[in-house]
Design an enzyme around this catalytic site. Structure first.
Site, mmCIF file in Angstrom:
data_model
loop_
_atom_site.group_PDB
_atom_site.id
_atom_site.type_symbol
_atom_site.label_atom_id
_atom_site.label_comp_id
_atom_site.label_asym_id
_atom_site.label_seq_id
_atom_site.Cartn_x
_atom_site.Cartn_y
_atom_site.Cartn_z
ATOM 1 N N ASP A 13 -0.598 1.021 7.541
ATOM 2 C CA ASP A 13 -0.960 -0.009 8.524
ATOM 3 C C ASP A 13 -2.159 -0.843 8.096
ATOM 4 O O ASP A 13 -2.928 -1.328 8.933
ATOM 5 C CB ASP A 13 -1.229 0.620 9.911
ATOM 6 C CG ASP A 13 -0.040 1.404 10.413
ATOM 7 O OD1 ASP A 13 1.095 1.021 10.074
ATOM 8 O OD2 ASP A 13 -0.250 2.388 11.142
ATOM 9 N N LYS A 16 -0.015 -4.610 4.998
ATOM 10 C CA LYS A 16 0.830 -4.899 3.821
ATOM 11 C C LYS A 16 1.847 -5.991 4.133
ATOM 12 O O LYS A 16 2.109 -6.866 3.313
ATOM 13 C CB LYS A 16 1.576 -3.622 3.376
ATOM 14 C CG LYS A 16 0.669 -2.497 2.938
ATOM 15 C CD LYS A 16 1.446 -1.222 2.656
ATOM 16 C CE LYS A 16 2.044 -0.591 3.881
ATOM 17 N NZ LYS A 16 1.094 -0.089 4.884
ATOM 18 N N GLY A 40 6.241 0.114 9.752
ATOM 19 C CA GLY A 40 6.309 -1.021 10.685
ATOM 20 C C GLY A 40 5.369 -2.075 10.143
ATOM 21 O O GLY A 40 4.157 -1.854 10.100
ATOM 22 N N HIS A 41 5.918 -3.166 9.648
ATOM 23 C CA HIS A 41 5.105 -4.205 9.007
ATOM 24 C C HIS A 41 5.119 -5.455 9.876
ATOM 25 O O HIS A 41 6.186 -6.023 10.130
ATOM 26 C CB HIS A 41 5.644 -4.501 7.599
ATOM 27 C CG HIS A 41 5.534 -3.319 6.672
ATOM 28 N ND1 HIS A 41 5.982 -3.333 5.379
ATOM 29 C CD2 HIS A 41 5.005 -2.085 6.861
ATOM 30 C CE1 HIS A 41 5.739 -2.160 4.819
ATOM 31 N NE2 HIS A 41 5.152 -1.379 5.697
ATOM 32 N N GLN A 224 3.774 2.760 3.871
ATOM 33 C CA GLN A 224 2.788 3.816 4.096
ATOM 34 C C GLN A 224 1.513 3.507 3.296
ATOM 35 O O GLN A 224 1.298 2.374 2.911
ATOM 36 C CB GLN A 224 3.340 5.207 3.742
ATOM 37 C CG GLN A 224 4.418 5.727 4.683
ATOM 38 C CD GLN A 224 5.778 5.108 4.454
ATOM 39 O OE1 GLN A 224 6.305 5.132 3.347
ATOM 40 N NE2 GLN A 224 6.372 4.569 5.494
HETATM 41 P P1 GDP Z 1 1.382 -2.644 7.602
HETATM 42 O O1 GDP Z 1 2.187 -1.488 8.039
HETATM 43 O O2 GDP Z 1 0.475 -2.321 6.457
HETATM 44 O O3 GDP Z 1 2.206 -3.882 7.332
HETATM 45 O O4 GDP Z 1 0.422 -3.012 8.827
HETATM 46 P P2 GDP Z 1 0.851 -3.069 10.389
HETATM 47 O O5 GDP Z 1 1.619 -4.295 10.638
HETATM 48 O O6 GDP Z 1 1.442 -1.773 10.817
HETATM 49 O O7 GDP Z 1 -0.572 -3.105 11.074
HETATM 50 C C1 GDP Z 1 -1.486 -4.119 10.808
HETATM 51 C C2 GDP Z 1 -1.829 -4.789 12.147
HETATM 52 O O8 GDP Z 1 -2.966 -5.624 11.983
HETATM 53 C C3 GDP Z 1 -0.744 -5.701 12.642
HETATM 54 O O9 GDP Z 1 -0.782 -5.730 14.048
HETATM 55 C C4 GDP Z 1 -1.138 -7.066 12.071
HETATM 56 O O10 GDP Z 1 -0.624 -8.147 12.840
HETATM 57 C C5 GDP Z 1 -2.635 -6.990 12.199
HETATM 58 N N1 GDP Z 1 -3.406 -7.715 11.184
HETATM 59 C C6 GDP Z 1 -3.150 -7.864 9.855
HETATM 60 N N2 GDP Z 1 -4.177 -8.508 9.257
HETATM 61 C C7 GDP Z 1 -5.093 -8.758 10.223
HETATM 62 C C8 GDP Z 1 -6.384 -9.361 10.218
HETATM 63 O O11 GDP Z 1 -6.921 -9.777 9.202
HETATM 64 N N3 GDP Z 1 -7.046 -9.410 11.416
HETATM 65 C C9 GDP Z 1 -6.501 -8.926 12.556
HETATM 66 N N4 GDP Z 1 -7.238 -9.019 13.667
HETATM 67 N N5 GDP Z 1 -5.298 -8.361 12.599
HETATM 68 C C10 GDP Z 1 -4.608 -8.262 11.450
HETATM 69 P P1 IMO Z 2 3.435 1.565 7.252
HETATM 70 O O1 IMO Z 2 4.359 1.166 6.129
HETATM 71 C C1 IMO Z 2 1.092 4.635 9.227
HETATM 72 C C2 IMO Z 2 2.546 8.741 8.955
HETATM 73 C C3 IMO Z 2 2.925 9.346 10.292
HETATM 74 C C4 IMO Z 2 2.593 10.803 10.048
HETATM 75 C C5 IMO Z 2 3.009 10.996 8.579
HETATM 76 C C6 IMO Z 2 4.397 11.594 8.399
HETATM 77 O O2 IMO Z 2 3.679 0.828 8.518
HETATM 78 O O3 IMO Z 2 2.020 1.540 6.797
HETATM 79 P P2 IMO Z 2 6.846 10.569 8.653
HETATM 80 O O4 IMO Z 2 7.526 9.970 9.840
HETATM 81 O O5 IMO Z 2 6.728 9.645 7.485
HETATM 82 O O6 IMO Z 2 7.398 11.913 8.280
HETATM 83 O O7 IMO Z 2 5.343 10.859 9.172
HETATM 84 O O8 IMO Z 2 2.970 9.707 7.998
HETATM 85 N N1 IMO Z 2 3.199 7.464 8.625
HETATM 86 C C7 IMO Z 2 2.604 6.272 8.760
HETATM 87 N N2 IMO Z 2 1.401 5.948 9.258
HETATM 88 N N3 IMO Z 2 1.891 3.684 8.722
HETATM 89 C C8 IMO Z 2 3.090 3.999 8.196
HETATM 90 O O9 IMO Z 2 3.869 3.076 7.571
HETATM 91 C C9 IMO Z 2 3.516 5.336 8.226
HETATM 92 N N4 IMO Z 2 4.632 5.983 7.825
HETATM 93 C C10 IMO Z 2 4.413 7.267 8.058
HETATM 94 O O10 IMO Z 2 2.160 8.801 11.332
HETATM 95 O O11 IMO Z 2 1.197 10.989 10.116
HETATM 96 MG MG MG Z 3 2.574 -0.358 9.757
#
Ligand code: GDP
Ligand code: IMO
Ligand code: MG
Length: 431
Positions: A13, A16, A40-41, A224
């Site tokens: 999270d 990416k 979840g991206h 991840q």
């Molecule tokens: P990922 O899994 O690495 O793609 O990241 P996620 O989407 O799960 O979580 C990142 C969260 O931060 C999302 O809600 C994005 O919309 C938000 N986000 C990404 N970059 C920024 C930033 O620079 N500032 C803020 N405030 N939010 C951001």
């Molecule tokens: P993105 O790509 C954050 C974490 C879960 C748990 C552990 C094992 O959005 O960054 P699993 O379901 O993979 O067996 O869970 O890994 N986990 C993540 N945490 N972002 C993710 O993906 C994750 N994918 C798995 O919360 O701790």
């Molecule tokens: Mg994510």
């Protein structure tokens, strides 16, 4: 031509998806290379949000090809839903745009059931998985009892594979006191899903190698974070796959010399979902403040993310594992109004200083961070489009990270939207 890999350097999270969406503009093809719908991206473009779980985050660029690689574990139900949802927003997801590897393993309904049964049985010792069936699916892959997309397309092979697998699955489900699964319960829906996905199925490894041979730019989207890597992460509180950059070669199917650059994404602080050690975690009001300011709720499960300071011991370790060539720092805007800002620069365990994370999980849970303090800033950063637009203290924070990690920061993200980005240096121009 250059081929770049984007990976998470923390516990996932990091942002990416946003970075992949930005870099996709300069790529010809975007390939998701591992993980599954545990990811979840989040992409926010023109105020509209899209969360991708399996479909590559380059999908908003209509002229780019996207691929789901052979090592991605594909839940066909989720993928079909995702393709439908994206199409309904007017974005074309035709087989010309998206190709899915015929070698990809499928997350079956019983993998989700087993994931849930195991987590429930662990009680307070649970891992906190996303309950997306990822662990059980990857166990089957290693045990050679998995079902691949190519099997789904062949009803005879599918029935035979299920006849071998289901007795074992049902013994386990019974052990956990759960209802068992019969082939006839799942085959009709699997046949429907097979028909939906068939047009997209292809040899992704071959397509990627051809693109590389033709001098195209391929962008690989990690999922991840490196601290969730099955080998290098905080085992057993990890996911079940290899999440680091080097894994892209065997997982997609090309040689290690073909990767030109590795961009590591790091939040300006740290978050983690699920259980496991987190030395710089803030369990106080400041942690709550970060969670609220950063909207730190999971994109896949909606769970609230644990929040804490940036951890440089962990980052140095993951930078080395990935062979990072540059960094993208996200969510710098979230630190506005926090003063002082702290960074964990070392760990102490039983009075001794450690320079890298301990392997023993009990030790990792007991390390005490050593902090350095930085002067914070009050200004909103969201309007910044060049580094010079940032307040001096924010610039200092970024430059200090560059210095301590010995890595250039190519991109600074100052908001969730595509536009809220400072491109100090386009990583594609490095090669
Ligand atoms: P990922 O899994 O690495 O793609 O990241 P996620 O989407 O799960 O979580 C990142 C969260 O931060 C999302 O809600 C994005 O919309 C938000 N986000 C990404 N970059 C920024 C930033 O620079 N500032 C803020 N405030 N939010 C951001
Ligand atoms: P993105 O790509 C954050 C974490 C879960 C748990 C552990 C094992 O959005 O960054 P699993 O379901 O993979 O067996 O869970 O890994 N986990 C993540 N945490 N972002 C993710 O993906 C994750 N994918 C798995 O919360 O701790
Ligand atoms: Mg994510």
């Amino acid at each position: 031509m250059s081929n770049l890999v984007v990976v998470g350097t923390q516990w996932g999270d990091e942002g990416k998806g946003k970075l992949v969406d930005i870099l996709a503009e300069f790529a010809d093809m975007v390939v998701r290379f591992q993980g599954g719908a545990n990811a979840g991206h989040t992409l926010i473009v023109d105020g509209k949000q899209l969360i991708t779980h399996l479909v590559p985050s380059g999908i908003l660029h209509p002229t780019k090809r996207c691929a789901i690689g052979p090592a991605v574990v594909v839940d066909p139900e989720t993928l079909v839903e995702e393709i439908d949802a994206i199409s309904q927003r007017g974005i074309q997801v035709s087989p010309d745009v998206l190709v899915i590897s015929h070698r990809a393993h499928l997350v079956m309904p019983y993998h989700r059931l087993l994931d849930a049964a195991r987590e429930a049985a662990r009680g307070s010792k649970k891992i906190g998985t996303t309950l997306r069936g990822i662990g059980p699916c990857l166990e089957d892959k290693a045990a050679r009892t998995g079902i691949r997309l190519s099997d789904l397309l062949d009803s005879e092979v599918l029935a035979e594979r299920l006849s071998v697998k289901l007795p074992e699955v049902n013994a386990l489900l019974s052990h956990y006191g759960r209802d068992t699964v019969q082939a006839e319960d799942i085959l009709p829906r699997l046949a429907e899903l097979s028909a939906c996905l068939a047009p997209y199925v292809g040899d992704v490894g071959e397509v990627v190698r051809q693109e590389m041979d033709r001098g195209k730019n391929v962008l690989f989207e990690g999922a991840q974070g490196t601290l969730l890597d099955i080998d290098h992460g905080t085992y057993p509180f990890v996911t079940s796959s290899s999440t680091s950059a080097g894994a892209v070669c065997p997982l997609v199917g090309f040689g290690p010399k073909r990767v030109d650059g590795v961009v590591g994404v790091a939040k300006a602080y740290t978050t983690r979902v699920g259980a496991g050690p987190f030395p710089t975690e803030l369990k106080d009001e400041l942690g709550d403040k970060l969670r609220e300011a950063g909207g730190e709720y999971g994109a896949t499960t909606g769970r609230s993310r644990r929040c804490g300071w940036l951890d440089l011991v962990a980052l140095r370790y993951t930078a080395a594992i990935n062979g990072l060539t540059s960094l993208c720092i996200t969510k710098l805007d979230v630190l506005s109004g926090i003063n002082p800002i702290r960074i964990g620069v070392g760990y102490k365990l039983a009075g001794q200083e450690l320079t890298s994370p301990p392997a023993n999980i009990r030790d990792f849970s007991r390390v005490e961070p050593i902090y350095e303090e930085f002067e914070g800033w009050e200004e909103d950063l969201g309007e910044g489009r060049t580094k010079a637009d940032l307040p001096l203290q924010a610039r200092r924070y970024v430059e200090c990270l560059e210095h301590l990690l010995n890595l250039p920061v190519d991109i600074i993200s100052v908001g969730a939207g595509r536009a809220e980005t400072i491109m100090v240096q386009n990583p594609y121009n490095r090669y």
